[in-house]
Design a protein around this motif. Structure first.
Motif, PDB file in Angstrom:
ATOM      1  N   SER A 150       0.803  -1.218   0.000  1.00 28.32           N
ATOM      2  CA  SER A 150       0.000   0.000   0.000  1.00 28.32           C
ATOM      3  C   SER A 150       0.839   1.273   0.000  1.00 28.32           C
ATOM      4  CB  SER A 150      -0.923   0.021   1.230  1.00 28.32           C
ATOM      5  OG  SER A 150      -1.913  -0.964   1.112  1.00 28.32           O
TER       6      SER A 150
ATOM      7  N   GLU B 237      -4.484  -0.318  -0.240  1.00 27.00           N
ATOM      8  CA  GLU B 237      -5.404  -1.419   0.063  1.00 27.00           C
ATOM      9  C   GLU B 237      -5.616  -1.577   1.563  1.00 27.00           C
ATOM     10  OE1 GLU B 237      -4.484  -6.128   0.255  1.00 27.00           O
ATOM     11  OE2 GLU B 237      -4.186  -5.214  -1.702  1.00 27.00           O
TER      12      GLU B 237
ATOM     13  N   TYR C 241     -13.756  -5.320  -5.116  1.00 20.43           N
ATOM     14  CA  TYR C 241     -12.780  -4.420  -5.745  1.00 20.43           C
ATOM     15  C   TYR C 241     -12.897  -4.479  -7.264  1.00 20.43           C
ATOM     16  CZ  TYR C 241      -8.421  -2.095  -6.881  1.00 20.43           C
ATOM     17  OH  TYR C 241      -7.489  -1.224  -7.380  1.00 20.43           O
TER      18      TYR C 241
ATOM     19  N   TRP D 230     -10.120   1.006  -2.550  1.00 20.76           N
ATOM     20  CA  TRP D 230     -10.416  -0.250  -1.876  1.00 20.76           C
ATOM     21  C   TRP D 230     -11.514  -0.073  -0.823  1.00 20.76           C
ATOM     22  CZ3 TRP D 230      -8.380  -5.025  -2.954  1.00 20.76           C
ATOM     23  CH2 TRP D 230      -7.319  -5.048  -3.871  1.00 20.76           C
TER      24      TRP D 230
END
Length: 184
Positions: free
Chosen positions: A84, A91, A127, A132
């Motif tokens: 991330s 995410e 998703y 997200w």
């Protein structure tokens, strides 16, 4: 209000009753090592479960992950946060540790930055690119309440729970957009 000492005792009794082979507990040094690697303290109840019940291996369905090592709370968190870092659409939020996998990429996770340790459900199937946010759900307002549903057999994840009318389904996590921020 839940008596946390009583809750930990009841969780330990259930964990032991579910069969042999429960991992040993984790000492204060391993908790400190985990917190050092994470960069924040574990939620106090979560730390107590690892110190007083076992190093994972108990709980709903697939059981809690071990604290350290391969496929652990710390390992999974660091992997997801690394993926991330710097991403336009991260995410995984900071401070949310995966504690249990439900399979198919789904996780139960504890928000260690939340005073009550709310339990979140990460469900990647919604998703479709971009944010997200639609993949994050509030499973329980607290880790204590989540454990109570497991002990009572009333969680959405319990096969027999749907026979009753009081099963609370996870709802979209209202804080997801605010918490899913990128850090370079």
């Amino acid at each position: 209000m839940t008596d946390i000492d009583d809750l930990v005792r009841r969780v330990a009794r259930r964990a032991v009753s579910e069969g042999p082979g429960l991992p040993a507990t984790v000492d204060a040094g391993r908790i400190a090592r985990a917190e050092g690697e994470l960069g924040f303290p574990l939620h106090p109840l979560l730390a107590r479960l690892y110190r007083e019940v076992a190093d994972g291996g108990f709980g709903p369905d697939y059981r809690l992950l071990p604290l350290l090592g391969p496929g652990s709370v710390v390992g999974e968190y660091l992997t997801r946060r690394e993926a991330s870092a710097g991403a336009e659409h991260p995410e995984w939020p900071e401070g949310v540790v995966p504690i249990l996998t439900w399979g198919c990429g789904m996780y139960a996770a504890v928000d260690c930055l939340d005073e009550d340790g709310q339990v979140l459900l990460f469900e990647p199937h919604p998703y479709s690119g971009g944010s997200w946010e639609p993949c994050w759900f509030l499973d329980s307002v607290s880790l204590a309440a989540w454990l109570e549903t497991w002990l009572a057999g009333t969680g959405w994840f319990e096969e027999d729970a749907y026979d009753g009318d009081d099963v609370a389904e996870p709802e979209p996590w209202a804080q997801a957009a605010r918490r899913l921020v990128s850090r370079a």
